[in-house]
Design an enzyme around this catalytic site. Structure first.
Site, PDB file in Angstrom:
ATOM      1  N   ASP A 145       1.990  65.255  37.645  1.00 37.95           N
ATOM      2  CA  ASP A 145       1.625  65.395  39.063  1.00 37.95           C
ATOM      3  C   ASP A 145       0.365  66.224  39.271  1.00 37.95           C
ATOM      4  OD1 ASP A 145       3.785  63.865  39.818  1.00 37.95           O
ATOM      5  OD2 ASP A 145       5.093  65.565  40.202  1.00 37.95           O
ATOM      6  N   GLU A 146      -0.514  66.266  38.285  1.00 35.19           N
ATOM      7  CA  GLU A 146      -1.734  67.061  38.407  1.00 35.19           C
ATOM      8  C   GLU A 146      -2.975  66.250  38.057  1.00 35.19           C
ATOM      9  OE1 GLU A 146      -1.525  70.790  36.383  1.00 35.19           O
ATOM     10  OE2 GLU A 146       0.440  71.314  37.223  1.00 35.19           O
TER      11      GLU A 146
END
Length: 288
Positions: A231-232
């Site tokens: 999620d980055e």
């Protein structure tokens, strides 16, 4: 009402040196191409220049191969990486989903009504729940269950389907599985994910319940490219909405899902319109 003629799209990036804008616009003018829209950005931190141009050939007999030959000679002096996209190009898109259907429903609606100029060719899921929705849209649906023991085998099946359907873009429309490093590398730059982004960041199960317990005053969502940092990945689009003490868990969930739908749509639209450039761990996104 005048209907806009679909343009050709030119995109390029190169080191930041004098003459980058001129080499593009001068060629367009000398070749008889009308520039309908232009965006450029010079990143002084990375030393990279980015440009996107929509243009309409005004001379008869436009040839992409001639454009390639002529402009390549000029671009060489700038070490410029560039691409030309034909009018109304419809990228072939595979959607991956688990059980939540709000993002999938939204993408299929926008595909069906022409808001997204794409061809959704296949839907892949680790659950059988949404197969009827796919059938209604006459889109092939593959249920590929996954466990810790079968993860690599399942991802191999996913890769096979991506190749089989000649996929240009993969959209993770709330696909609730962590992709392996190998899968992330395989999808690098051509897979978009959506997830909640709340302040503070609530990871793990029941994020909206965690948010309500902390009394958050804002909910949001982030759409980003997939990479091996969970999620980055490089961010394409984000959305937020203010909430308050009167919003209960179910309200936060509903508002969060609305934001997820719109944020994912915006990211996919920007990607297919060639408005997004990867710039290291960041992105350059030109608005429409």
């Amino acid at each position: 009402m005048t209907t806009k003629i679909a343009p050709w799209i030119f995109t390029a990036s190169c080191p930041s040196i004098i003459g980058t804008v001129d080499v593009v616009t001068r060629y367009m003018a000398e070749s008889g191409h009308y520039v309908d829209e232009i965006h450029s950005f010079d990143d002084r931190e990375s030393g990279r220049f980015f440009i996107r141009v929509e243009f309409l050939p005004k001379k008869e007999g436009f040839s992409a191969s001639v454009f390639d030959q002529e402009f390549s000679a000029r671009a060489k002096d700038f070490n410029m990486e560039w691409a030309l996209t034909e009018p109304n190009h419809r990228p072939r898109v595979a959607i991956m989903v688990s059980k939540y259907d709000h993002c999938l429903n939204d993408l299929l609606y926008r595909f069906r009504t022409g808001q997204l100029n794409i061809d959704v060719t296949v839907i892949i899921s680790n659950h059988p729940d949404l197969e009827e929705l796919a059938k209604w849209h006459r889109i092939p649906y593959y249920h590929l269950p996954i466990t810790a023991e079968t993860k690599l085998e399942q991802e191999a099946q996913v890769k096979s389907l991506i190749e089989q359907y000649d996929t240009e873009l993969v959209v993770l429309a709330r696909y609730m599985q962590v992709l392996s490093p190998d899968m992330c590398e395989y999808l690098d730059g051509r897979a978009i994910n959506i997830h909640h982004s709340l302040l503070p960041g609530f990871k793990g199960a029941r994020p909206y319940h965690q948010a309500w317990e902390k009394g958050v005053k804002m909910v949001g969502a982030t759409a980003h490219y997939v990479n091996n940092d969970l999620d980055e990945g490089p961010i394409i689009s984000q959305g937020i909405q203010v909430v308050n003490h009167a919003h209960y868990v179910e309200d936060l969930v509903a508002k969060g899902q609305d934001i997820e739908r719109v944020t994912l749509f915006n990211a996919v639209k920007c990607h297919i319109e060639k408005r997004v450039f990867l710039n290291g761990k960041r992105t350059v996104v030109f608005g429409g």
